[in-house]
Design an enzyme around this catalytic site. Structure first.
Site, PDB file in Angstrom:
ATOM      1  N   SER A 139      27.667  24.945  10.654  1.00 55.36           N
ATOM      2  CA  SER A 139      26.607  24.193  11.334  1.00 55.36           C
ATOM      3  C   SER A 139      27.047  23.184  12.381  1.00 55.36           C
ATOM      4  O   SER A 139      26.215  22.665  13.117  1.00 55.36           O
ATOM      5  CB  SER A 139      25.729  23.481  10.314  1.00 55.36           C
ATOM      6  N   SER A 168      23.015  24.561  11.971  1.00 53.77           N
ATOM      7  CA  SER A 168      21.863  23.692  11.816  1.00 53.77           C
ATOM      8  C   SER A 168      21.947  22.393  12.616  1.00 53.77           C
ATOM      9  O   SER A 168      20.929  21.724  12.776  1.00 53.77           O
ATOM     10  CB  SER A 168      21.663  23.363  10.340  1.00 53.77           C
ATOM     11  N   LYS A 190      22.998  13.401  13.221  1.00 53.17           N
ATOM     12  CA  LYS A 190      22.183  14.442  12.588  1.00 53.17           C
ATOM     13  C   LYS A 190      21.306  13.792  11.519  1.00 53.17           C
ATOM     14  O   LYS A 190      21.775  12.921  10.774  1.00 53.17           O
ATOM     15  CB  LYS A 190      23.112  15.493  11.972  1.00 53.17           C
TER      16      LYS A 190
HETATM   17  N1  GLN Z   1      23.762  28.786   8.696  1.00 56.47           N
HETATM   18  C1  GLN Z   1      24.369  28.571   7.429  1.00 56.47           C
HETATM   19  C2  GLN Z   1      23.300  28.427   6.391  1.00 56.47           C
HETATM   20  O1  GLN Z   1      22.191  28.600   6.715  1.00 56.47           O
HETATM   21  C3  GLN Z   1      25.247  27.350   7.466  1.00 56.47           C
HETATM   22  C4  GLN Z   1      24.486  26.096   7.548  1.00 56.47           C
HETATM   23  C5  GLN Z   1      25.341  24.875   7.553  1.00 56.47           C
HETATM   24  O2  GLN Z   1      26.527  24.926   7.861  1.00 56.47           O
HETATM   25  N2  GLN Z   1      24.745  23.763   7.167  1.00 56.47           N
HETATM   26  O3  GLN Z   1      23.536  28.143   5.255  1.00 56.47           O
END
Ligand code: GLN
Length: 473
Positions: free
Chosen positions: A174, A150, A75
């Site tokens: 994410s 994400s 990532k």
């Molecule tokens: N979707 C969640 C957010 O927008 C979690 C994102 C994540 O785990 N990095 O904060």
């Protein structure tokens, strides 16, 4: 599709070479990624060099490690020395970190071959990978759908068969949510189990790194490799990595598994049906499945959207046009800071910075941030009570299968709700894993989620293996 474990075994035996696996991964990316956009940067030269080192070790009768020659994707919020690392933000365009994340060093130390950096929502803020400054990633199973987020790039790269393993980060879901939407395994370990040294910080009390893989066993091997104490991360647990591979076939005989109403309610009927079917599977394998309610979990989303933005507003203060990446020149320092941040950050990142700054501001701190922290404690205590009755908990990973691109981009609240089932274990710091379990009405994958108390990774992988073995195709 060959698993990472099988690939590594073939390389160690000399049946194939790391170089040919790297070439295969690079060819698959070249052929398929135009349509999917899983990768922000492909490091062909670095991959081939790493592969040659693995092959040289094998030729010398040295063991390159349990991930010998396995192509992996990182990532793009994981720092890689000299290799562009953007967190999918304009503000870090062209930035090349001077150091490498511990997890990347450990993967390479175990013989893995990083082939590139994957797309994500900017600074990992989002649930669809549509918040990337470099265009969205598409779900390999259906290009009109999102891969989740994400870590959507890593999930898509694994699901498309471009790499065997991807690393993601999970602050509120994410790793697990995109893994579920792309039909792969995703594992968020206990907070502190994996070093975050070299992870671009989003919300430091929640962020954890973990694997996305096609099989539970591959995820377990990868976690064994990247886990364990790191003096360079002060939140790292002072204990060795757990052994997970030898727990894969422990089964669930005699275990009690709590099917949690709040981790299913509100999900689509096809998701609910998959969770129910997974409960039957666990029962058939000898577990006692009990229905449970943990009402405090309903408070998780609200607490998260105060705590995560508060920490993000502080972490992102460092992008000021002085030290990193983008600078937009202006007449004085403040104007330069403002111009740089205005141009460098996307809308969702700005929204989080504003929410977080507000929640931390004098006069509002107690009412918002302070209260959210108290809710967090409440939720952790509720989990502790639940783990007094059950060894593991079971629920959905995401409320629906992969949604259409654009479906939630104008409605932040709808987007935030796609993490409603994953956020609680970030707040408590406990491990959780998603396993593909059949498909929904639209033919797209459904993931079910196993949650356990801190340091229960061995139990989690054993139950996950039971589900994988019985999963409907
Ligand atoms: N979707 C969640 C957010 O927008 C979690 C994102 C994540 O785990 N990095 O904060």
């Amino acid at each position: 599709m060959t698993s990472a474990i099988e690939l590594a075994a073939a390389v160690r035996r000399g049946d194939t070479t790391a170089t040919s696996l790297a070439e295969g991964a690079l060819a698959a990316i070249a052929a398929g990624d135009g349509a999917i956009n899983a990768f922000l940067h492909v490091d062909a030269e670095g991959a081939l060099a790493a592969a040659r080192r693995v092959d040289a070790a094998v030729a010398n009768s040295e063991d390159p490690g349990p991930l010998a020659g396995v192509p992996v994707a990182l990532k793009d919020n994981l720092c890689t020395r000299g290799v562009p690392t953007t967190a999918a933000s304009r503000i870090l365009e062209d930035w090349r970190p001077p150091y490498t994340a511990t997890v990347v060093d450990r993967l390479v130390g175990a013989g893995a071959v990083p082939v590139g950096k994957t797309n994500l929502d900017e600074f990992a803020m989002g649930s669809s990978t549509e918040n990337s400054a470099y265009g969205p990633t598409r779900n390999p199973r259906n290009h009109a759908r999102v891969p989740g987020g994400s870590s959507g790039g890593s999930a898509a790269a694994v699901a498309a068969g471009m790499v065997a393993i991807g690393l993601g980060s999970d602050t509120g879901g994410s790793i697990r949510q995109p893994a579920a939407l792309c039909g792969v395994v995703g594992f968020k370990p206990t907070y502190g189990m994996v070093s975050r040294y070299g992870l671009i910080a989003f919300a430091s009390s929640l962020d954890q790194i973990g694997p996305l893989a096609r099989t539970v066993a591959d995820a377990a091997v990868c976690l064994e490799v990247i886990a364990g104490h790191d003096p360079r991360d002060s939140t790292s647990l002072r204990e060795p990595a757990p052994s997970l591979v030898d727990a894969l076939h422990d089964g669930v005989q005699g275990k009690t598994i709590g099917l949690v109403r709040e981790l299913v309610d509100g999900s689509a009927p096809d998701v609910e049906a998959a969770v129910a079917a997974s409960a039957v599977t666990l029962r058939d394998a000898g577990a006692t499945v009990i229905e449970m309610s943990i009402p405090e979990l309903r408070l998780g989303l609200s607490a998260y959207y105060l705590i995560a933005p508060a920490e993000a507003s502080s972490n992102l203060a460092r992008y000021d046009g002085v030290r990193y990446g983008l600078r937009v020149d202006a007449d004085d320092l403040t104007a330069m800071n403002v111009a740089t941040r205005t141009k460098g950050f996307g809308d969702e990142v700005k929204r989080r910075i504003m929410l977080g700054t507000y929640a931390l501001s004098a006069g509002y701190y107690d009412a918002y941030y302070g209260r959210a922290q108290r809710v967090r404690t409440l939720l952790s205590r509720a989990f502790a009570v639940a783990y007094g009755r059950a060894d593991l908990l079971l629920g959905a990973t995401a409320p629906t299968t992969a949604f259409e691109l654009g479906a939630k981009t104008t409605d932040p609240m709808a987007m935030y709700l796609s993490d409603v089932f994953t956020i609680p274990s970030n707040l408590s710091g406990d491990p959780a894993m998603t396993v593909p379990f059949g498909s929904g009405a639209d033919g797209l994958p459904v993931g079910v989620q196993l949650l356990g108390p801190a340091r229960s990774e061995r139990l989690v992988v054993a139950a996950a293996q039971v589900l994988e073995d019985a999963a409907p195709s």
